[in-house]
Design a protein around this motif. Structure first.
Motif, PDB file in Angstrom:
ATOM      1  N   THR A 143      -6.259  -6.744  -5.754  1.00  0.00           N
ATOM      2  CA  THR A 143      -6.353  -4.710  -4.780  1.00  0.00           C
ATOM      3  C   THR A 143      -7.260  -4.970  -4.225  1.00  0.00           C
ATOM      4  O   THR A 143      -8.417  -5.815  -4.334  1.00  0.00           O
ATOM      5  CB  THR A 143      -6.902  -3.981  -6.149  1.00  0.00           C
ATOM      6  OG1 THR A 143      -8.198  -4.329  -6.905  1.00  0.00           O
ATOM      7  CG2 THR A 143      -5.614  -3.974  -7.679  1.00  0.00           C
ATOM      8  N   SER A 144      -6.964  -5.160  -3.194  1.00  0.00           N
ATOM      9  CA  SER A 144      -7.912  -4.703  -1.270  1.00  0.00           C
ATOM     10  C   SER A 144      -7.779  -3.606  -1.382  1.00  0.00           C
ATOM     11  O   SER A 144      -6.115  -2.289  -0.992  1.00  0.00           O
ATOM     12  CB  SER A 144      -7.208  -5.529  -0.885  1.00  0.00           C
ATOM     13  OG  SER A 144      -6.012  -5.529  -0.799  1.00  0.00           O
ATOM     14  N   GLY A 145      -8.648  -2.511  -0.177  1.00  0.00           N
ATOM     15  CA  GLY A 145      -8.759  -1.992   0.439  1.00  0.00           C
ATOM     16  C   GLY A 145      -9.940  -1.860   1.220  1.00  0.00           C
ATOM     17  O   GLY A 145     -10.849  -2.184   0.269  1.00  0.00           O
ATOM     18  N   SER A 150       1.447   3.149  -2.285  1.00  0.00           N
ATOM     19  CA  SER A 150       1.374   3.891  -4.174  1.00  0.00           C
ATOM     20  C   SER A 150       1.844   5.561  -3.736  1.00  0.00           C
ATOM     21  O   SER A 150       3.127   5.909  -4.357  1.00  0.00           O
ATOM     22  CB  SER A 150       0.145   3.455  -4.641  1.00  0.00           C
ATOM     23  OG  SER A 150       0.229   2.606  -4.839  1.00  0.00           O
ATOM     24  N   ARG A 151       1.145   5.967  -2.853  1.00  0.00           N
ATOM     25  CA  ARG A 151       1.127   7.124  -2.089  1.00  0.00           C
ATOM     26  C   ARG A 151       3.012   7.628  -2.061  1.00  0.00           C
ATOM     27  O   ARG A 151       2.865   9.143  -1.604  1.00  0.00           O
ATOM     28  CB  ARG A 151       0.143   7.629  -1.410  1.00  0.00           C
ATOM     29  CG  ARG A 151       0.824   6.713   0.309  1.00  0.00           C
ATOM     30  CD  ARG A 151      -0.240   6.946   1.500  1.00  0.00           C
ATOM     31  NE  ARG A 151      -1.649   6.967   0.363  1.00  0.00           N
ATOM     32  CZ  ARG A 151      -2.500   6.673   1.010  1.00  0.00           C
ATOM     33  NH1 ARG A 151      -3.154   7.731   2.209  1.00  0.00           N
ATOM     34  NH2 ARG A 151      -4.052   6.343   0.479  1.00  0.00           N
ATOM     35  N   ARG A 152       3.724   6.835  -1.393  1.00  0.00           N
ATOM     36  CA  ARG A 152       5.155   7.478  -0.905  1.00  0.00           C
ATOM     37  C   ARG A 152       6.058   6.858  -2.386  1.00  0.00           C
ATOM     38  O   ARG A 152       7.165   7.442  -1.786  1.00  0.00           O
ATOM     39  CB  ARG A 152       6.000   6.523   0.053  1.00  0.00           C
ATOM     40  CG  ARG A 152       4.932   7.401   1.527  1.00  0.00           C
ATOM     41  CD  ARG A 152       4.704   8.399   1.553  1.00  0.00           C
ATOM     42  NE  ARG A 152       3.934   9.061   3.141  1.00  0.00           N
ATOM     43  CZ  ARG A 152       3.595   8.889   3.825  1.00  0.00           C
ATOM     44  NH1 ARG A 152       5.261   8.143   4.368  1.00  0.00           N
ATOM     45  NH2 ARG A 152       3.313   8.680   4.956  1.00  0.00           N
ATOM     46  N   SER A 186      -2.368  -1.841  -3.102  1.00  0.00           N
ATOM     47  CA  SER A 186      -3.698  -0.900  -3.346  1.00  0.00           C
ATOM     48  C   SER A 186      -3.820  -0.614  -4.128  1.00  0.00           C
ATOM     49  O   SER A 186      -4.653  -0.237  -4.837  1.00  0.00           O
ATOM     50  CB  SER A 186      -3.519  -0.158  -2.268  1.00  0.00           C
ATOM     51  OG  SER A 186      -2.455   0.872  -2.552  1.00  0.00           O
ATOM     52  N   ASN A 187      -3.228  -0.609  -5.202  1.00  0.00           N
ATOM     53  CA  ASN A 187      -2.824   0.270  -6.677  1.00  0.00           C
ATOM     54  C   ASN A 187      -4.282  -0.479  -7.628  1.00  0.00           C
ATOM     55  O   ASN A 187      -3.754  -1.450  -8.099  1.00  0.00           O
ATOM     56  CB  ASN A 187      -1.331   0.172  -7.143  1.00  0.00           C
ATOM     57  CG  ASN A 187      -0.863   0.855  -7.861  1.00  0.00           C
ATOM     58  OD1 ASN A 187      -1.594   1.052  -8.996  1.00  0.00           O
ATOM     59  ND2 ASN A 187      -0.504   2.059  -8.325  1.00  0.00           N
ATOM     60  N   THR A 244       5.354   2.009   2.454  1.00  0.00           N
ATOM     61  CA  THR A 244       6.858   3.299   2.336  1.00  0.00           C
ATOM     62  C   THR A 244       8.064   2.734   2.079  1.00  0.00           C
ATOM     63  O   THR A 244       8.839   2.326   1.107  1.00  0.00           O
ATOM     64  CB  THR A 244       6.933   4.324   3.364  1.00  0.00           C
ATOM     65  OG1 THR A 244       5.736   5.028   3.740  1.00  0.00           O
ATOM     66  CG2 THR A 244       8.672   4.806   2.951  1.00  0.00           C
ATOM     67  N   ALA A 303       4.924   3.609  -8.744  1.00  0.00           N
ATOM     68  CA  ALA A 303       3.400   2.716  -7.761  1.00  0.00           C
ATOM     69  C   ALA A 303       3.369   1.554  -8.592  1.00  0.00           C
ATOM     70  O   ALA A 303       3.692   0.406  -7.373  1.00  0.00           O
ATOM     71  CB  ALA A 303       3.057   3.496  -7.636  1.00  0.00           C
ATOM     72  N   MET A 352       0.889  -1.175   0.160  1.00  0.00           N
ATOM     73  CA  MET A 352      -0.194   0.214  -0.457  1.00  0.00           C
ATOM     74  C   MET A 352       1.172   1.510  -0.007  1.00  0.00           C
ATOM     75  O   MET A 352       0.423   2.434   0.699  1.00  0.00           O
ATOM     76  CB  MET A 352      -0.703   0.107   1.151  1.00  0.00           C
ATOM     77  CG  MET A 352      -0.459  -0.013   2.210  1.00  0.00           C
ATOM     78  SD  MET A 352      -1.403  -0.878   3.856  1.00  0.00           S
ATOM     79  CE  MET A 352      -1.512   1.215   4.703  1.00  0.00           C
TER      80      MET A 352
END
Lengths: 445, 445
Positions: B203-205, B167-169, B191-192, B314, B175, B165
Motif C-alpha cells: 500500500t502507498s499514499g 477504492s472511493r469509487r 491505496s487500500n 475510477t 474495493a 487508488m
C-alpha cells in the motif's frame, strides 16, 4: 490459496481499514504539526450527474452509519499497520482510541439529489473526519449509482414490478448492497438471499435453464417444479421452443399456472404471442415475466407489451452505464489559528469547489413541485414554507441517530415521495439537463 | 438504522447466502424429483470479450476458493431460510450438511482468456454444483473485469509503476477485491489498507488537497508532511498554483524531495513544465506522479511525457467501461437415466452454447507465441509439445488444492507470462478482434 500472512479467512468485523493509506499519513503529519485538532467541515457531493441524467438518488446511508459504528482500530488492525510501517506509534495510539465523535448531517436515504447537493456533511476535528473519506465515498458512490439507475427503471416500469437479479454480474458483497439500493428505489424483490437475511429485502426466484436441461424432457422438469412448488410457480419456457414450452407448461400446471418467464429473443413480439397463446389455453391469469439484459430503455420499449414483471440483472447492479456516482469528499471549512471557522477551497481550472458549511433547500412551487436546489453559506432564507430543508441530522456527537426515519422501508417511501415531487422532465429517459437547477445564494452582508 | 430483523451487524463468516434464490428452489425440486444426484458438468465462460478488447484476464480464483471453503449453511443461515419460507425442511436438511464434494478445474489465476475459454469447470452432482453459481460468477466476473482493464493499463505504462487508488469509487468490499485484481495484473501498489492487511498487496499514499487546505499556507503543509515523513515523501503541488507549489516543495524538502503529485490540468504539458522546473532547481531525481482520471488511453498519451508513475482510480475499479466480465455458468453435461454422461445445451437463436466437458489448449507457434485457443470435447489432440493445457485442478473431491502455484504472487507472475506469450496485436489499445481465435475441434469418431 494463501494470499498473505495473518489473514486466514481475511474477515474482520471492523470497517476501519476500508481506508486509503494517505488518510493515515495525513493524520500522522497533522498530529505532529498540531493541526489535527482544528475543527473542520467535510462535504460530500457530486459535481455533475452522469451524462444526460435528470436526477440522482442518495442510497447507502443506512449501510454507512452502521459501518461508522464498526469503524474501530482493534488489535488486529493496529498490529497490521505497525507491521507494515504505515504510520508511527503516536498515530497508532490515536487510532487505537478512535471513535468518531463529531456530527454528521445528510440528505436522508432515498432522497433525490442534483449537482453540488451536499449529500453528506461531516463536522468534526480534522483527525476524526479525514479518515472517514474512503468509507463514506465507497458506500455512497456505489449504492447511489445503483439506486439512481434503479429509479429510472422502476419509473419506466410504472406499476409493474421490477425484480433485481444482477448478483452474478457484480462483486459478491456489492451484490448485497445493490439489492438493497434497488429496493430503496422501488424494486419489488431481489434474487440475492443475503440481502434478504441482512436487510430484509424480499427475495424471489424459481428456476434456470440448467434445471430444464437436467431432466430428460422439458415436461419432466416442469412436473418436478410444479410438484415442489405448486401450479402457482413461474416456469421458464424458452429452453427449447417457446410455443411448445408454453403448451407443455399449461398442460402440466393447468390454467392456474402462476407465470412463465422469457429470457431470450425479441421480447416485444414474444410477449404478445405468448399472451395470446396463454389466453387461448384459458390461462388468462398466468403472468409473463421477462428477463433478458433489460435496462430502463428496454423496459420502456416493453410498456405496450403484455408483460407483468421485469427481471433486471447486469444493468441495475452496474448503474446502467454509470457504476459510480462520482461523489467527492472535500474539506470546505476549517478553524484558523485564531479559532474562527473559514471557508477553504482548492483553486484549479477544472475542479471548482465552493468553500464553507452549506445549507440546502429544495425549493417548491405552489403545487408542491420542485423548482430548484438552493444552496448557500450562512443563514438560510426564512419564511418560504415551500422550501424543504434537505440536511437532516444523522450522527450527533458520535452517536448514530435512529428511529422510524432511518429504516429501509422509510428510505423506500422517501424515494417515492422525492421522485413524485420532481417536475415531469425528471422522468424522461432521453439525455437531458438535471430536472431542477442548482442555485448558489451568496450572503449579502 | 435498522434494516431488518435479526441482522444486528449483518455480518457472517459464511458465504452460503451469496446465492440466488432460484438455486435453492431448483435444489428443492431436484431433490424431490430424484435428479439432484445426477452427475453434472457446469462450465464458466464468457461468450465474448468486452467490445474491442483483445484479451481478458482471469482473476478472483484465490478469493473464490477461499469463499467455497466458507460456503456452509450454519444455524443462522438455516434459520433465516426457514423463517422466510425459501425452501422446505428436506432441503434445509440437505443444506445444513452441505459441503462441496466435487472437482473444480480452471484457468489458473492471472491467465489470459478468450471467448468461450472454459475458465472454470465444476464437476459434481447437480445439487452440489448448482448452488455455487452466483458465488462463482460474482467473484470471477468482478475480479476478471478489473484485472482485464488493469492489464491494459500496466501494458500501456510499460516499466512505470501504476498505483491503484479507486477504492472511493466502488463498493467498500469490491474495493479490496479490485486492489487485489489490479495487483495480479501488474499494478505496483494500492491505496487500500484492507487489501494490504488481507491480501498482502503493498500500500502507498501521502496526502490530499485537504491536508494543504488544513494549514495556513502551502508551505506550512509541506513542512508538516516533510517533518513527519522526511524529504523522500511525495508532495501534492496543485492545490493553488503548480509553479509556486513546486518551488515551495523544493525549498521545504530540498533537492532530495522524493516526488511531486499532479492531480488536475493538462498533464502532458504540466509534466514537461514541472520536470524542467525541478531539474532547474537541482531536484533531478524528484519523481513526478500523475493521478487525474487516468485510464489506459490517458496513460498511453503520457508515454512520451516525463512521468514516473500513474495513479489510477475510477477507471480501473470499474473495468474501464466494462465493470463485469459477463461470464455465465452453464450446465454443459449431465448423467442420463442410464448413468451415461451426455452433453446438453439450451437451444436459442441469440445464446448458443456448446454442450459437453471441454478441454482447452493454448496453441503456440515455434517461437512460443500463442496462435489459437483450442477447445474440444473428449480426448485432446496429442503430441504437440507447444500446446499448453489450460485447465489445472483447483479442487479435488471437495478439497481446495494449495501450494506455491496458488499464491497471489504466483498469479501476478502468471499474468505477466501469459500476456508476454500473446501476439503483438494483443497490446493494441484500439478496438479490435481478440488477439487469438477460439477454435472448436469436433471429435471424429
Amino acid at each position: 490459496m494463501s494470499d498473505g500472512p495473518g489473514a486466514p479467512h481475511g474477515r474482520s468485523s471492523s470497517s476501519a481499514l476500508h481506508t486509503d493509506h494517505y488518510e493515515l499519513t495525513m493524520l500522522q503529519a497533522a498530529l505532529r504539526s498540531g493541526t489535527a485538532s482544528r475543527r473542520c467541515v467535510f462535504e460530500t457531493f457530486a459535481r455533475r450527474l452522469p451524462a444526460g441524467r435528470r436526477y440522482g438518488v442518495v442510497a447507502g446511508t443506512g449501510r454507512l452509519l452502521e459501518a461508522i459504528e464498526r469503524f474501530r482500530f482493534g488489535d488486529a488492525e493496529i498490529a497490521d499497520l505497525r507491521e507494515r510501517g504505515v504510520v508511527d506509534e503516536d498515530t497508532l495510539d490515536f487510532l487505537a482510541g478512535y471513535r468518531f465523535d463529531g456530527d454528521i448531517w445528510g440528505y436522508a436515504e432515498g432522497e433525490t439529489y442534483f449537482p453540488y447537493s451536499p449529500v453528506l456533511v461531516v463536522e468534526s476535528d480534522f483527525a476524526h473526519g479525514v479518515i472517514l473519506e474512503t468509507l463514506i465515498l465507497s458506500i455512497l458512490n456505489h449504492d447511489s449509482a445503483v439506486a439512481s439507475a434503479a429509479s429510472r427503471m422502476t419509473g419506466a416500469a410504472g406499476t409493474r414490478p421490477c425484480i433485481e437479479m444482477g448478483s452474478r454480474r457484480t462483486h459478491d458483497e456489492a451484490a448485497v448492497a445493490a439489492a438493497r439500493a434497488a429496493y430503496v428505489a422501488g424494486f419489488a424483490t431481489t434474487s440475492n438471499l443475503e440481502a434478504g437475511r441482512r436487510h430484509g429485502v424480499p427475495t424471489s426466484g424459481t428456476s434456470a435453464h440448467a434445471f430444464t436441461l437436467l431432466h430428460d424432457s422439458e415436461r419432466e422438469a416442469f412436473a418436478a417444479q410444479v410438484a415442489a412448488f405448486g401450479p402457482g410457480t413461474t416456469l421458464l419456457v424458452d429452453t427449447y421452443d417457446v410455443t411448445q414450452g408454453v403448451q407443455t407448461a399449461v398442460e402440466v400446471a393447468g390454467t392456474g399456472l402462476g407465470g412463465v418467464r422469457l429470457d431470450s429473443g425479441d421480447l416485444v413480439v414474444q410477449a404478445r404471442e405468448v399472451r395470446e397463446q396463454l389466453d387461448g389455453l384459458g390461462a388468462t391469469d398466468t403472468r409473463i415475466v421477462v428477463t433478458s439484459d433489460l435496462d430502463e430503455h428496454a423496459i420502456a420499449a416493453l410498456a405496450a407489451a403484455p408483460v407483468d414483471g421485469y427481471g433486471v440483472g447486469t444493468r441495475v447492479v452496474t448503474g446502467s452505464g454509470h457504476p459510480t456516482a462520482s461523489m467527492v469528499y472535500k474539506l470546505v471549512a476549517r478553524e484558523d489559528a485564531q479559532g474562527r471557522m473559514m471557508g477553504v477551497a482548492k483553486k484549479s481550472q477544472d475542479k471548482q469547489s465552493v468553500g464553507g458549511r452549506k445549507y440546502a433547500l429544495r425549493r417548491r412551487n405552489l403545487n408542491g413541485i420542485a423548482e430548484a436546489e438552493v444552496l448557500g453559506i450562512g443563514e438560510p432564507p426564512q419564511g418560504d414554507d415551500d422550501d424543504r430543508d434537505m440536511l437532516v441530522p444523522l450522527v450527533r456527537e458520535g452517536v448514530v441517530l435512529t428511529g422510524e426515519h432511518a429504516t429501509l422501508d422509510g428510505a423506500r417511501a422517501r424515494h417515492e415521495a422525492s421522485v413524485a415531487e420532481l417536475p415531469r422532465s425528471a422522468h424522461q429517459l432521453s439525455q437531458g439537463e438535471p430536472a431542477i437547477e442548482t442555485t448558489f445564494l451568496t450572503d449579502t452582508p
